[in-house]
Design an enzyme around this catalytic site. Structure first.
Site, short mmCIF file in Angstrom:
data_model
loop_
_atom_site.label_atom_id
_atom_site.label_comp_id
_atom_site.label_asym_id
_atom_site.label_seq_id
_atom_site.Cartn_x
_atom_site.Cartn_y
_atom_site.Cartn_z
N LYS A 116 0.83 -1.20 0.00
CA LYS A 116 0.00 0.00 0.00
C LYS A 116 0.87 1.26 0.00
O LYS A 116 0.48 2.28 -0.58
CB LYS A 116 -0.94 0.00 1.21
CG LYS A 116 -2.05 -1.06 1.15
CD LYS A 116 -3.04 -0.86 2.30
CE LYS A 116 -3.73 -2.13 2.74
NZ LYS A 116 -4.82 -2.59 1.86
N GLU A 200 -2.66 6.84 7.89
CA GLU A 200 -3.58 7.67 7.12
C GLU A 200 -4.48 8.46 8.05
O GLU A 200 -4.82 8.00 9.14
CB GLU A 200 -4.47 6.79 6.22
CG GLU A 200 -3.76 6.26 5.00
CD GLU A 200 -4.67 5.45 4.09
OE1 GLU A 200 -5.88 5.29 4.40
OE2 GLU A 200 -4.16 4.96 3.08
N HIS A 235 -14.39 -3.86 8.59
CA HIS A 235 -13.71 -3.41 7.38
C HIS A 235 -13.83 -4.42 6.24
O HIS A 235 -13.02 -4.44 5.33
CB HIS A 235 -12.23 -3.09 7.63
CG HIS A 235 -12.03 -2.03 8.67
ND1 HIS A 235 -12.53 -0.75 8.52
CD2 HIS A 235 -11.40 -2.05 9.86
CE1 HIS A 235 -12.22 -0.04 9.58
NE2 HIS A 235 -11.54 -0.79 10.41
N ARG A 292 -6.95 -8.00 -9.42
CA ARG A 292 -7.62 -9.28 -9.70
C ARG A 292 -9.09 -9.00 -9.91
O ARG A 292 -9.54 -7.86 -9.79
CB ARG A 292 -7.47 -10.20 -8.49
CG ARG A 292 -7.92 -9.47 -7.22
CD ARG A 292 -8.03 -10.36 -6.02
NE ARG A 292 -8.04 -9.60 -4.78
CZ ARG A 292 -9.12 -9.05 -4.23
NH1 ARG A 292 -10.29 -9.14 -4.82
NH2 ARG A 292 -9.03 -8.39 -3.09
P1 ADP Z 1 -7.86 -3.96 2.69
O1 ADP Z 1 -6.61 -4.24 1.91
O2 ADP Z 1 -7.94 -4.75 3.94
O3 ADP Z 1 -9.08 -4.06 1.81
P2 ADP Z 1 -8.24 -1.09 2.58
O4 ADP Z 1 -7.14 -0.11 2.60
O5 ADP Z 1 -8.89 -1.32 1.27
O6 ADP Z 1 -7.71 -2.45 3.18
O7 ADP Z 1 -9.33 -0.63 3.64
C1 ADP Z 1 -10.42 -1.47 3.98
C2 ADP Z 1 -11.54 -0.64 4.59
O8 ADP Z 1 -11.08 0.11 5.73
C3 ADP Z 1 -12.10 0.42 3.67
O9 ADP Z 1 -13.09 -0.11 2.79
C4 ADP Z 1 -12.67 1.42 4.63
O10 ADP Z 1 -13.92 1.00 5.15
C5 ADP Z 1 -11.68 1.40 5.78
N1 ADP Z 1 -10.65 2.44 5.61
C6 ADP Z 1 -9.48 2.31 4.97
N2 ADP Z 1 -8.77 3.47 5.00
C7 ADP Z 1 -9.52 4.36 5.68
C8 ADP Z 1 -9.34 5.73 6.08
N3 ADP Z 1 -8.25 6.39 5.78
N4 ADP Z 1 -10.33 6.32 6.78
C9 ADP Z 1 -11.45 5.63 7.11
N5 ADP Z 1 -11.67 4.36 6.78
C10 ADP Z 1 -10.72 3.71 6.07
MG MG Z 2 -9.50 -2.94 0.19
#
Ligand code: ADP
Ligand code: MG
Ligand code: ADP
Length: 666
Positions: A116, A200, A235, A292
């Site tokens: 990431k 973040e 999440h 994917r």
């Molecule tokens: P993963 O690889 O586990 O899918 P993500 O980065 O896509 O991780 O984040 C998964 C979820 O976490 C997002 O869909 C959102 O709901 C929450 N999330 C991620 N980043 C943030 C953020 N900066 N602020 C608020 N919620 C977040």
């Molecule tokens: Mg994700």
């Protein structure tokens, strides 16, 4: 185009890929673990190769075994599905080294998006908007803490290698940072083998909106619009839809362009998803790219009329994208609900067990069910507990929602706990129905989504009682037919008694409450009294566990599925769970293999339901004992053989008397 492909996955996605391959005249090879020897994806494929033991790291995750399976079967390409090896760049390399096509992006694109932090660096350079935060290489805890303070709380610490909602920690205030960092790193190491983190800004009340992109090897790249996946637990996505409610044409173009720029920046090829986190005002930031096919891809297929797996196969075979951007359009609205074996009321704890009943709603142009299991299959602890994806489409969101409600109501599953009731409440929830979406919706709607248990309604109790009566009648008839004397009155289960009152009580447990149904046998019907009110009931067994019931002047069709003492009552679009409460049954069920089944109180043997020497399954009714004005069915405590009955029908038995000599199977 390929003649034969191998699908390096299992479950619904393997089945889904096979479906398209078959339609395109491509032969398919399934792979499977020992736990999946009879799985649906194995049954559907043209051929199948055993990889190894149930544990994924000894089967589905072993790249060499998959390469070997390709060589043995002559498969020219591998579709990795999602999860497992789908985002493993070394696997893509291994296939390439062996001249096998990977139905996915180049290994370099997987690597670029695999971290990431690295992805954010690349995206920043490509002018894709980023969530404010720190994604540098320096991992000094003091520096990370200082960066978090600068970003301003709340912040989210994320494992750079994370996925599946794991490896994330929300930090509300500076003092909590060091502990949260340590715990995030611990989880990251154990789950992903890498404890690199990024930080973040935590966006409050955000929406998760992602863009489906597609690129070919000729330099074309398009987006197939957005999906809203804001409804999440831990999440993780639960319910997805397309298009995103409230999306304007202009915002859609901006997000689409940003996603295409992201894909181009890494030389992307094939299907990919660029995930954004969006503020309520519509402003959005890049979160990550999934390199994917995504679980929720069917909602995009439903609104665009395209088959994304077909697109993947064409692109992997070197063909151009089937359509240009301006040829793509959105039609209607689609929703997807993930049907899981899990207990929503216990923190979404995964459940396992046999799908004793699995009757999804009928598939139509509006309703699609993607699944990897059939009735009788098992949800094992080895893999993801998803049972199916239920996808609906209609012209408008409201019409699609109505379809989803109906489809969930029609979905019948018994034998294990599912999230179907939870999903039904979710789609009925005013916040969801009104498209007031954000990732905290489930948390915020707790009261609506997790109401206190309601008592099972009277009609369902009546239906359950009729189910028991019909089941006994049916079992007795089978025994009568098997015995030499089908006309013996002892086989009748119509309440006929010599010198006995023809009334009895059938009891159920509804949660903590004990419910008694008092049954009186009349010539052509039953009188069933529950809580002082009496209903005239009739019933007729139909096919399987379905039956027709008449309750006073109403007629309905219902089913009751019995697993041990559990009863799942399906009727009028609802499922109710009860336990058959049978004190003797309980005592005897504890009396395991071998030994006699004994009477725990004095009574009279009313009927023998099996033959001496008969082989029976666990739970087969063996004998009916009447005691304390109630009758009790004594059932086989295990699979085994009925050696002998110690009493004839009509005889009195004393407390503790052995009733049946039974030999359990070794
Ligand atoms: P993963 O690889 O586990 O899918 P993500 O980065 O896509 O991780 O984040 C998964 C979820 O976490 C997002 O869909 C959102 O709901 C929450 N999330 C991620 N980043 C943030 C953020 N900066 N602020 C608020 N919620 C977040
Ligand atoms: Mg994700
Ligand atoms: P058939 O339905 O043709 O008689 P079986 O004899 O194989 O087929 O039926 C066994 C099934 O009946 C079991 O799987 C069990 O779930 C179900 N069953 C047992 N008791 C009841 C009951 N009281 N009500 C409804 N179904 C029951």
């Amino acid at each position: 185009m390929f003649n034969k492909i191998l699908i390096a996955n299992r479950g619904e996605i393997a089945c889904r890929v096979i479906k398209t391959a078959r339609r395109m005249g491509i032969r398919t090879v399934a792979v499977y673990s020992e736990a999946d020897a009879n799985a649906r994806h194995v049954r559907l494929a043209d051929e199948a190769v055993l990889l190894g033991p149930a544990a994924a790291r000894e089967s589905y995750l072993v790249a060499e075994k998959i390469v070997e399976a390709c060589q043995r079967t002559g498969a020219q390409a591998v579709h990795p599905g999602y999860g497992f090896l789908s985002e493993n760049a070394d696997f893509a390399d291994a296939l390439a080294a062996n001249g096998i096509a990977f139905i996915g992006p180049p290994a370099s694109a997987i690597r670029a998006m695999g971290s990431k932090s690295e992805a954010k660096k690349l995206m920043g350079a490509a002018a894709v908007p980023l969530t404010p935060g720190y994604h540098g290489d320096d991992q000094d805890p003091v520096l990370l803490h200082r960066e978090a303070d600068v970003i301003g709380y709340p912040v989210l610490i994320k494992a750079a290698a994370g996925g599946g909602g794991k490896g994330m920690r929300l930090v509300e205030q500076s003092a909590d940072f060091p502990d949260a960092l340590a715990s995030c790193k611990r989880e990251a190491i154990s789950s992903f083998g890498n404890d690199h983190v990024l930080i973040e800004k935590y966006i409050t009340r955000p929406r998760h909106i992602e863009i489906q992109v597609f690129a070919d090897t000729l330099g074309n790249c398009v987006y197939l619009f957005e999906r809203d996946c804001s409804v999440q637990r831990r999440h993780q996505k639960v319910l997805e839809e397309a298009p995103a409610p409230g999306m304007t044409a202009e915002r859609r173009r901006q997000m689409g362009d940003a996603a295409v720029a992201a894909a181009k920046a890494v030389g992307y090829v094939g299907a990919g998803t660029v995930e954004f986190i969006a503020n309520q005002d519509g402003s959005f930031y890049f979160m990550e790219m999934n390199t994917r096919l995504q679980v929720e891809h069917p909602v995009t297929e439903m609104i665009t009329g395209q088959d994304l797996v077909e697109w993947q196969l064409r692109v992997a075979a070197g063909q151009p994208l089937p359509l240009r951007q301006e040829q793509l359009a959105i039609r209607g609205h689609a929703l997807e609900a993930r049907i899981y074996a899990e207990d929503a009321n216990k923190g979404f704890l995964p459940a396992t067990g046999r799908l004793v009943r699995l009757l999804p709603p009928a598939e139509t142009l509006n309703v699609r069910v993607d699944t990897g299991v059939e009735q009788g299959d098992e949800i094992t602890p080895w893999y993801d507990p998803m049972i199916a994806k239920l996808i609906v489409w209609d012209e408008t969101r409201d019409a699609a929602l109505a379809r989803m409600r109906k489809a969930l109501a029609d979905y019948q599953v018994a034998g294990l706990t599912t999230n179907i009731d939870f999903l039904s409440r979710l789609v009925a929830c005013p916040a969801f129905a009104g498209a007031d979406l954000d990732t905290g919706l489930i948390e915020r709607q707790q009261d609506f989504l997790f109401p206190a248990a309601q008592p099972v309604p009277r009609d369902a109790l009546l239906v359950a009682t009729v189910g028991e009566l019909l089941w006994e009648q049916h079992a007795a008839r089978q025994v009568a037919q098997a015995s030499g004397d089908p006309w013996s009155p002892w086989h009748a289960r119509d309440g006929w008694r010599m010198n006995l009152s023809s009334a009895r009580t059938i009891s159920f447990r509804d949660g903590e409450a004990l419910v008694d149904a008092r049954v009186r046998y009349r010539h052509e019907h039953w009188e069933i009294s529950i809580a002082g009110t009496t209903t005239i009931a009739r019933g007729k067994k139909l096919d399987g566990d379905r039956f027709a019931v008449e309750l006073d002047d109403r007629r309905l069709i219902a089913s009751v599925v019995a697993v041990d003492d559990k009863r799942s009552v399906f009727f009028q679009g609802s499922t109710y769970s009860l336990l058959r409460d049978d004190p003797l049954h309980r005592v005897d069920a504890g009396d395991s293999h071998g030994g006699g089944l004994t009477a725990p109180m004095p009574g009279k043997v009313v009927a023998l339901l099996a033959q001496p020497g008969q082989k029976v399954e666990k739970g087969t009714p063996l004998l009916i004992l009447e005691a304390m004005k109630m009758e009790h069915t004594i059932t086989a405590p295990a699979a085994g053989i009925v050696k002998a009955f110690c009493y004839a029908a009509g005889e009195q038995v004393g407390d503790g008397a052995a009733l049946v000599e039974f030999e359990g199977e070794a």
